[in-house]
Motif scaffolding. Structure first.
Motif, short mmCIF file in Angstrom:
data_model
loop_
_atom_site.label_atom_id
_atom_site.label_comp_id
_atom_site.label_asym_id
_atom_site.label_seq_id
_atom_site.Cartn_x
_atom_site.Cartn_y
_atom_site.Cartn_z
N LYS A 30 43.81 123.44 15.86
CA LYS A 30 43.72 123.32 17.17
C LYS A 30 42.66 124.09 18.06
O LYS A 30 42.30 124.00 19.09
CB LYS A 30 45.13 123.99 17.73
N TYR A 31 42.47 125.32 17.35
CA TYR A 31 41.53 126.37 18.00
C TYR A 31 40.16 126.15 17.46
O TYR A 31 39.26 126.39 18.17
CB TYR A 31 41.76 127.77 17.78
N TYR A 32 40.10 125.64 16.22
CA TYR A 32 38.59 125.25 15.75
C TYR A 32 38.54 123.87 15.01
O TYR A 32 38.57 123.77 13.89
CB TYR A 32 38.45 126.44 14.43
N PRO A 33 38.40 123.04 16.08
CA PRO A 33 38.41 121.80 15.74
C PRO A 33 37.30 121.19 15.05
O PRO A 33 37.49 120.29 14.21
CB PRO A 33 38.56 120.95 17.12
N LEU A 34 36.13 121.84 15.05
CA LEU A 34 34.90 121.24 14.26
C LEU A 34 35.10 121.69 12.88
O LEU A 34 34.89 120.84 11.99
CB LEU A 34 33.71 122.05 14.68
N GLN A 35 35.38 122.91 12.76
CA GLN A 35 35.69 123.45 11.27
C GLN A 35 36.79 122.60 10.60
O GLN A 35 36.94 122.29 9.57
CB GLN A 35 35.99 124.82 11.36
N TYR A 36 38.01 122.35 11.22
CA TYR A 36 39.15 121.92 10.99
C TYR A 36 38.70 120.24 10.57
O TYR A 36 39.24 119.63 9.35
CB TYR A 36 40.23 121.66 11.87
N LYS A 37 38.00 119.55 11.34
CA LYS A 37 37.46 118.22 11.18
C LYS A 37 36.78 118.20 9.61
O LYS A 37 37.14 117.30 8.87
CB LYS A 37 36.91 117.77 12.30
N SER A 38 35.86 119.12 9.67
CA SER A 38 34.85 118.89 8.27
C SER A 38 35.95 119.41 7.08
O SER A 38 35.90 118.77 5.97
CB SER A 38 33.75 119.74 8.47
N TYR A 39 36.84 120.44 7.25
CA TYR A 39 37.73 120.41 6.33
C TYR A 39 38.55 119.25 5.77
O TYR A 39 38.82 119.07 4.56
CB TYR A 39 38.83 121.53 6.92
N LEU A 40 38.80 118.40 6.64
CA LEU A 40 39.70 117.20 6.47
C LEU A 40 38.81 116.24 5.66
O LEU A 40 39.49 115.41 4.61
CB LEU A 40 40.30 116.44 7.82
N LYS A 41 37.68 116.45 5.59
CA LYS A 41 36.72 115.35 4.90
C LYS A 41 36.76 115.80 3.41
O LYS A 41 36.43 115.10 2.70
CB LYS A 41 35.24 115.97 5.13
N ASN A 42 37.36 116.92 3.04
CA ASN A 42 37.69 117.58 1.64
C ASN A 42 38.55 116.47 1.08
O ASN A 42 38.79 116.44 -0.29
CB ASN A 42 38.11 119.01 1.55
N LYS A 43 39.21 115.50 1.82
CA LYS A 43 40.13 114.59 1.28
C LYS A 43 39.51 113.48 0.68
O LYS A 43 39.94 112.53 0.10
CB LYS A 43 41.40 114.13 2.28
N GLU A 44 38.30 113.15 1.06
CA GLU A 44 37.52 112.14 0.71
C GLU A 44 37.33 112.14 -0.94
O GLU A 44 36.85 113.39 -1.09
CB GLU A 44 36.29 111.91 1.50
N MET A 45 37.59 111.22 -1.54
CA MET A 45 37.23 111.32 -2.77
C MET A 45 35.95 110.30 -3.44
O MET A 45 35.94 109.29 -2.98
CB MET A 45 38.28 111.05 -3.84
N ALA A 46 34.80 110.98 -3.61
CA ALA A 46 33.62 110.23 -4.28
C ALA A 46 32.73 110.78 -5.28
O ALA A 46 32.95 112.02 -5.42
CB ALA A 46 32.95 110.29 -2.78
#
Ligand code: HEC
Ligand code: HEC
Ligand code: HEC
Ligand code: HEC
Length: 426
Positions: free
Chosen positions: A52-68
């Motif tokens: 909530k406080y650090y949306p850019l960092q959080y959004k990119s952290y969520l990309k770690n769920k992508e598996m490729a």
């Protein structure tokens, strides 16, 4: 006269309009800057709350769920059993959990799920296993101190709610980088380094090194310890394990060769530290968490993945060659290391077999047989040190090839000694 008055009025109106537009831009149209004051309490491990406080960092952290897969074809997060590409793993890890389940690792948000699902854990697994998998380790350590390592892992699961999240690397109040894994702090202390006083630049690697390192469960308490007293290279950690009094005899007994074996665990920090990048002060975060821009704002990418997915932000900040050239260099290094890794691994598998056969010969020369066993133990340590490392040698190409070259030699020496012991030629 009247005209002059009109002109003044018109100019005044124009100025007034300009003023209104300027004020409107400042107060109405500018997006409100994000100065919400962060009030994240210590012990808050839900990354969504931090987000909530650090949306850019959080959004990119969520990309770690992508598996490729990665662009190099090595590493990546597609789950597969390593033994399908390297069947020698089945022989070399026979009689221990990695012989049953040795799959590719994936992103940080999966660490807890993967810990719970791996076939490598069971009722016997100690609490120490959770050290590098969850932010809840911080509270558990606070409550139990080193004692947590003895508690069965299954008993701790009730308290483990989150995988690796923000708190593993950040102090919630200041957002400064921090290290929380006690074994890393202790190992650095022994080297005379106080990580609490480390520079920001050093912390950009230490936060990763606290988990991406070789460790063992020291008896009798199964406390996590890093074997760094003699240095960080394969030969130095082997010397640590082998020389008394520190020493550590075995992770398991190999059922075919009867050798007391060691298992290496992802020595990424160690291999990196011997390479030209570490020597040039290039940190893990420089390549794996490069700066990105969004709407004019600069932030660190928290998508911690293969840097080859974004060569421009990860490598071309320093390297002036083309992206294609860089990609080819990395692939060449990795292919060379892969070839030597297979050579070492398959020679070691043969050594286990030959020693197993020699041991059954009546009147076998016991001294030669023990020499062969010591040699294959060492050969496998050197091989595994590079095989268990995650970059296929990239983090330090010369050191990786040197380590594997020595491994091949030790494995051949082991076979020769076993043949001498049995007075035959297997
Ligand atoms: C100079 C850049 C650079 C630095 C510094 C660096 N790495 Fe890497 N790392 C790479 C490259 C390149 C790869 C190989 C990626 C590929 O094959 O696609 C890699 C691979 C990895 C992988 C495996 C990734 C996967 O997809 O499976 C891990 C884990 C890793 N590095 C951790 C670290 C850690 C921890 C550090 C610091 C101790 C570090 N790296 C320092 C460039 C770097
Ligand atoms: C709290 C321990 C911990 C910390 C801190 C940590 N890692 Fe990891 N890392 C792990 C574990 C565990 C995995 C494997 C997760 C799985 O497979 O479930 C992993 C996986 C990875 C991967 C593989 C991702 C993929 O998609 O295959 C990369 C790359 C990586 N880490 C790099 C880093 C870098 C760079 C840092 C520092 C900025 C870092 N890690 C900090 C424990 C940690
Ligand atoms: C594996 C370690 C690690 C994890 C987990 C992690 N960070 Fe970071 N974070 C870093 C590093 C390294 C930097 C760069 C810090 C520096 O250079 O001073 C950073 C920087 C930041 C910054 C400073 C601004 C910037 O972008 O450089 C913020 C804010 C931040 N992280 C928020 C978060 C949030 C929110 C989470 C959880 C969703 C999180 N971090 C998880 C390692 C981590
Ligand atoms: C912060 C600067 C920096 C970044 C970022 C960086 N490098 Fe380097 N790299 C260096 C330096 C310095 C050297 C030492 C040789 C030189 O001066 O060119 C080097 C050397 C190399 C070498 C020579 C091989 C070796 O280990 O001897 C390769 C290959 C390489 N880098 C690839 C990469 C790749 C791939 C990335 C991105 C994933 C990367 N570098 C990111 C600074 C950097």
């Amino acid at each position: 006269m009247k005209d002059k008055k009109n002109i003044i009025i018109i100019i005044a109106v124009i100025f007034a309009l300009i003023l209104v537009i300027i004020l409107a831009r400042v107060f109405v149209f500018t997006p409100s800057p994000v100065i919400k004051l962060a009030t994240i309490p210590e012990g808050e491990h839900d990354p969504a709350v931090w987000g909530k406080y650090y949306p850019l960092q959080y959004k990119s952290y969520l990309k770690n769920k992508e598996m490729a897969p990665t662009p190099t074809g090595f590493g990546g997060s597609v789950n597969y059993q390593k033994s399908t590409k390297e069947p020698e793993i089945l022989m070399n890890f026979q009689g221990m959990p990695f012989g049953k389940d040795y799959s590719e690792d994936r992103g940080h948000p999966y660490s807890l799920q993967d810990l719970k699902e791996t076939k490598r854990i069971g009722p016997e697994s100690p609490g120490s296993c959770m050290t590098c998998k969850t932010a809840n380790m911080i509270d558990i350590y606070k409550d139990m101190g080193d004692g947590y390592s003895r508690v069965p892992l299954m008993q701790l699961f009730g308290r483990i709610k989150h995988p690796i999240t923000c708190a593993n690397c950040h102090d919630p109040a200041s957002m400064n980088l921090r290290v929380v894994v006690p074994a890393f702090i202790e190992a650095m202390q022994k080297k005379g380094i106080d990580v609490k006083k480390a520079s920001r630049e050093k912390m950009r690697s230490y936060v990763c090194g606290q988990c991406h390192s070789e460790y063992y469960f020291a008896p009798p308490d199964k406390k996590v310890v890093f074997p760094w007293d003699k240095g960080l290279k394969a030969k130095e950690t082997y010397a640590y394990y082998t020389e008394k009094p520190a020493g550590f005899e075995q992770d398991w007994l190999h059922p075919v060769s009867g050798v007391k074996m060691l298992k290496a665990q992802h020595p990424d920090f160690e291999l990196w530290s011997t390479g030209v990048h570490a020597q040039s002060a290039v940190s893990c975060a420089d390549c794996h968490m490069p700066y990105m821009r969004k709407d004019g704002r600069k932030y660190s990418s928290h998508w911690v993945t293969s840097p080859m997915k974004h060569v421009e932000s990860s490598c071309l900040t320093c390297h002036k060659q083309s992206e294609k050239w860089i990609m080819e260099r990395v692939k060449t290094i990795q292919n060379n290391v892969w070839e030597m890794q297979r050579t070492a691994g398959t020679t070691i598998a043969r050594a286990h077999e030959v020693i197993g056969k020699a041991a059954k010969v009546s009147g076998v020369n016991k001294t030669e047989l023990e020499k062969a066993r010591e040699l294959v133990r060492k050969a496998q340590w050197f091989w595994d040190f590079i095989a268990a490392e995650n970059s296929m040698g990239f983090h330090s190409p010369a050191e990786a090839l040197n380590t594997l070259g020595l491994s091949v030699d030790f494995a051949h020496q082991a076979i020769a000694a076993a043949n001498r012991a049995a007075k035959t030629h297997y």
